[in-house]
Design a protein around this motif. Sequence first.
Motif, PDB file in Angstrom:
ATOM      1  N   VAL A   1       0.841  -1.204   0.000  1.00  0.00           N
ATOM      2  CA  VAL A   1       0.000   0.000   0.000  1.00  0.00           C
ATOM      3  C   VAL A   1       0.874   1.251   0.000  1.00  0.00           C
ATOM      4  O   VAL A   1       0.622   2.204  -0.742  1.00  0.00           O
ATOM      5  N   ARG A   2       1.908   1.243   0.808  1.00  0.00           N
ATOM      6  CA  ARG A   2       2.826   2.389   0.868  1.00  0.00           C
ATOM      7  C   ARG A   2       3.480   2.614  -0.496  1.00  0.00           C
ATOM      8  O   ARG A   2       3.590   3.743  -0.966  1.00  0.00           O
ATOM      9  N   ALA A   3       3.934   1.525  -1.125  1.00  0.00           N
ATOM     10  CA  ALA A   3       4.580   1.646  -2.435  1.00  0.00           C
ATOM     11  C   ALA A   3       3.607   2.198  -3.477  1.00  0.00           C
ATOM     12  O   ALA A   3       3.963   3.081  -4.272  1.00  0.00           O
ATOM     13  N   ILE A   4       2.361   1.704  -3.464  1.00  0.00           N
ATOM     14  CA  ILE A   4       1.353   2.206  -4.399  1.00  0.00           C
ATOM     15  C   ILE A   4       1.151   3.705  -4.189  1.00  0.00           C
ATOM     16  O   ILE A   4       1.013   4.474  -5.145  1.00  0.00           O
ATOM     17  N   GLY A   5       1.152   4.137  -2.934  1.00  0.00           N
ATOM     18  CA  GLY A   5       0.996   5.548  -2.625  1.00  0.00           C
ATOM     19  C   GLY A   5       2.099   6.416  -3.198  1.00  0.00           C
ATOM     20  O   GLY A   5       1.916   7.618  -3.408  1.00  0.00           O
ATOM     21  N   HIS A   6       3.249   5.802  -3.470  1.00  0.00           N
ATOM     22  CA  HIS A   6       4.375   6.520  -4.087  1.00  0.00           C
ATOM     23  C   HIS A   6       4.423   6.310  -5.601  1.00  0.00           C
ATOM     24  O   HIS A   6       5.437   6.617  -6.244  1.00  0.00           O
ATOM     25  N   GLY A   7       3.347   5.768  -6.155  1.00  0.00           N
ATOM     26  CA  GLY A   7       3.283   5.583  -7.604  1.00  0.00           C
ATOM     27  C   GLY A   7       4.070   4.398  -8.112  1.00  0.00           C
ATOM     28  O   GLY A   7       4.358   4.305  -9.309  1.00  0.00           O
ATOM     29  N   MET A   8       4.428   3.486  -7.227  1.00  0.00           N
ATOM     30  CA  MET A   8       5.203   2.320  -7.628  1.00  0.00           C
ATOM     31  C   MET A   8       4.285   1.194  -8.086  1.00  0.00           C
ATOM     32  O   MET A   8       3.132   1.101  -7.649  1.00  0.00           O
ATOM     33  N   LYS A   9       4.811   0.325  -8.958  1.00  0.00           N
ATOM     34  CA  LYS A   9       4.073  -0.858  -9.396  1.00  0.00           C
ATOM     35  C   LYS A   9       4.477  -2.032  -8.522  1.00  0.00           C
ATOM     36  O   LYS A   9       5.658  -2.271  -8.284  1.00  0.00           O
ATOM     37  N   VAL A  10       3.479  -2.784  -8.059  1.00  0.00           N
ATOM     38  CA  VAL A  10       3.711  -3.877  -7.113  1.00  0.00           C
ATOM     39  C   VAL A  10       3.134  -5.168  -7.675  1.00  0.00           C
ATOM     40  O   VAL A  10       2.043  -5.181  -8.257  1.00  0.00           O
ATOM     41  N   GLY A  11       3.853  -6.249  -7.484  1.00  0.00           N
ATOM     42  CA  GLY A  11       3.353  -7.588  -7.806  1.00  0.00           C
ATOM     43  C   GLY A  11       3.324  -8.428  -6.554  1.00  0.00           C
ATOM     44  O   GLY A  11       4.293  -8.428  -5.791  1.00  0.00           O
ATOM     45  N   VAL A  12       2.225  -9.135  -6.325  1.00  0.00           N
ATOM     46  CA  VAL A  12       2.091 -10.011  -5.160  1.00  0.00           C
ATOM     47  C   VAL A  12       1.660 -11.387  -5.638  1.00  0.00           C
ATOM     48  O   VAL A  12       0.628 -11.524  -6.302  1.00  0.00           O
ATOM     49  N   ILE A  13       2.456 -12.385  -5.294  1.00  0.00           N
ATOM     50  CA  ILE A  13       2.084 -13.777  -5.538  1.00  0.00           C
ATOM     51  C   ILE A  13       1.968 -14.440  -4.173  1.00  0.00           C
ATOM     52  O   ILE A  13       2.888 -14.366  -3.360  1.00  0.00           O
ATOM     53  N   GLN A  14       0.828 -15.079  -3.924  1.00  0.00           N
ATOM     54  CA  GLN A  14       0.630 -15.765  -2.648  1.00  0.00           C
ATOM     55  C   GLN A  14       0.755 -17.262  -2.856  1.00  0.00           C
ATOM     56  O   GLN A  14       0.028 -17.856  -3.652  1.00  0.00           O
ATOM     57  N   PHE A  15       1.682 -17.865  -2.145  1.00  0.00           N
ATOM     58  CA  PHE A  15       1.819 -19.308  -2.092  1.00  0.00           C
ATOM     59  C   PHE A  15       0.888 -19.808  -0.984  1.00  0.00           C
ATOM     60  O   PHE A  15       0.625 -19.092  -0.017  1.00  0.00           O
ATOM     61  N   VAL A  16       0.410 -21.029  -1.110  1.00  0.00           N
ATOM     62  CA  VAL A  16      -0.462 -21.671  -0.121  1.00  0.00           C
ATOM     63  C   VAL A  16      -1.852 -21.028  -0.117  1.00  0.00           C
ATOM     64  O   VAL A  16      -2.861 -21.707  -0.254  1.00  0.00           O
ATOM     65  N   LYS A  17      -1.912 -19.713   0.028  1.00  0.00           N
ATOM     66  CA  LYS A  17      -3.207 -19.024   0.096  1.00  0.00           C
ATOM     67  C   LYS A  17      -3.844 -18.960  -1.286  1.00  0.00           C
ATOM     68  O   LYS A  17      -3.165 -18.884  -2.293  1.00  0.00           O
ATOM     69  N   GLY A  18      -5.179 -18.939  -1.280  1.00  0.00           N
ATOM     70  CA  GLY A  18      -5.894 -18.846  -2.535  1.00  0.00           C
ATOM     71  C   GLY A  18      -7.198 -19.608  -2.508  1.00  0.00           C
ATOM     72  O   GLY A  18      -8.039 -19.454  -3.373  1.00  0.00           O
ATOM     73  N   ALA A  19      -7.371 -20.426  -1.477  1.00  0.00           N
ATOM     74  CA  ALA A  19      -8.569 -21.251  -1.397  1.00  0.00           C
ATOM     75  C   ALA A  19      -9.763 -20.492  -0.829  1.00  0.00           C
ATOM     76  O   ALA A  19     -10.855 -21.027  -0.753  1.00  0.00           O
ATOM     77  N   MET A  20      -9.554 -19.228  -0.412  1.00  0.00           N
ATOM     78  CA  MET A  20     -10.661 -18.449   0.147  1.00  0.00           C
ATOM     79  C   MET A  20     -10.547 -16.996  -0.287  1.00  0.00           C
ATOM     80  O   MET A  20      -9.466 -16.525  -0.639  1.00  0.00           O
ATOM     81  N   ASP A  21     -11.677 -16.303  -0.266  1.00  0.00           N
ATOM     82  CA  ASP A  21     -11.679 -14.878  -0.587  1.00  0.00           C
ATOM     83  C   ASP A  21     -11.173 -14.089   0.612  1.00  0.00           C
ATOM     84  O   ASP A  21     -11.509 -14.401   1.754  1.00  0.00           O
ATOM     85  N   THR A  22     -10.381 -13.064   0.355  1.00  0.00           N
ATOM     86  CA  THR A  22      -9.829 -12.247   1.433  1.00  0.00           C
ATOM     87  C   THR A  22     -10.147 -10.776   1.206  1.00  0.00           C
ATOM     88  O   THR A  22     -10.394 -10.344   0.071  1.00  0.00           O
ATOM     89  N   GLY A  23     -10.117 -10.023   2.290  1.00  0.00           N
ATOM     90  CA  GLY A  23     -10.357  -8.589   2.198  1.00  0.00           C
ATOM     91  C   GLY A  23      -9.323  -7.886   1.351  1.00  0.00           C
ATOM     92  O   GLY A  23      -9.638  -6.963   0.583  1.00  0.00           O
ATOM     93  N   GLU A  24      -8.056  -8.320   1.470  1.00  0.00           N
ATOM     94  CA  GLU A  24      -7.005  -7.658   0.698  1.00  0.00           C
ATOM     95  C   GLU A  24      -7.189  -7.861  -0.804  1.00  0.00           C
ATOM     96  O   GLU A  24      -6.919  -6.968  -1.601  1.00  0.00           O
TER      97      GLU A  24
END
Length: 201
Positions: free
Chosen positions: A53-76
């Motif tokens: 979130v901080r990086a996005i606020g500075h106009g940066m591009k972010v990539g997030v890959i989650q291992f293990v997680k993915g079987a449920m919907d999350t707020g993030e």
Amino acid sequence: MEQDKDARHNARMRKVQLARQAMMATKTIEKGLLIVHTGPGKGKTTAALGMAVRAIGHGMKVGVIQFVKGAMDTGEKAVFDALSDHIEFRPMGEGFTWDTQDRARDIAVTRTAWEEVKRMLEDPTYDMVIADELNIVLRYDYLPVEEVLAAAAARGPRQHFVVTGRNAPQALIDMADLVTEMTQVKHPFRDGVKAQAGIEF
């Protein structure tokens, strides 16, 4: 009396300020950091996504890959999907290994997710890449740690790489620029409180 106390405090703070300014003047290097969030306490993913979130606020591009997680919907995921111009957020896991009970499939899913992390690390348009729960799959030997170290070393000089998960391998800790270990002091789960929306997911 109160004026004397205030004057002493102000004098002390001026000295602290001067010392701090002198120390900060020696910090001149700017580079991409390898950051590891590990330990048994809660907050590793939360801290990494806060950095996103901080990086996005500075106009940066972010990539997030989650291992293990993915079987449920999350707020993030709901939030980051709305910010898709700034962040690629991909939960690519199928759940914990004790739920899947299929080591060969877990390894295959890990490999697919890792290839996406490598793609992002090789792409100079990503300012920050987060490999959430990567330490878990390293612990189970689903992926060679040497491959992770090589990709971390080969990334662009200004790109940040954040790795989360318990039991970070020592080789990754040794290579990292910043390591934070979350220590669990108290957790409501031990008192029978289930995982809750907005707190755990």
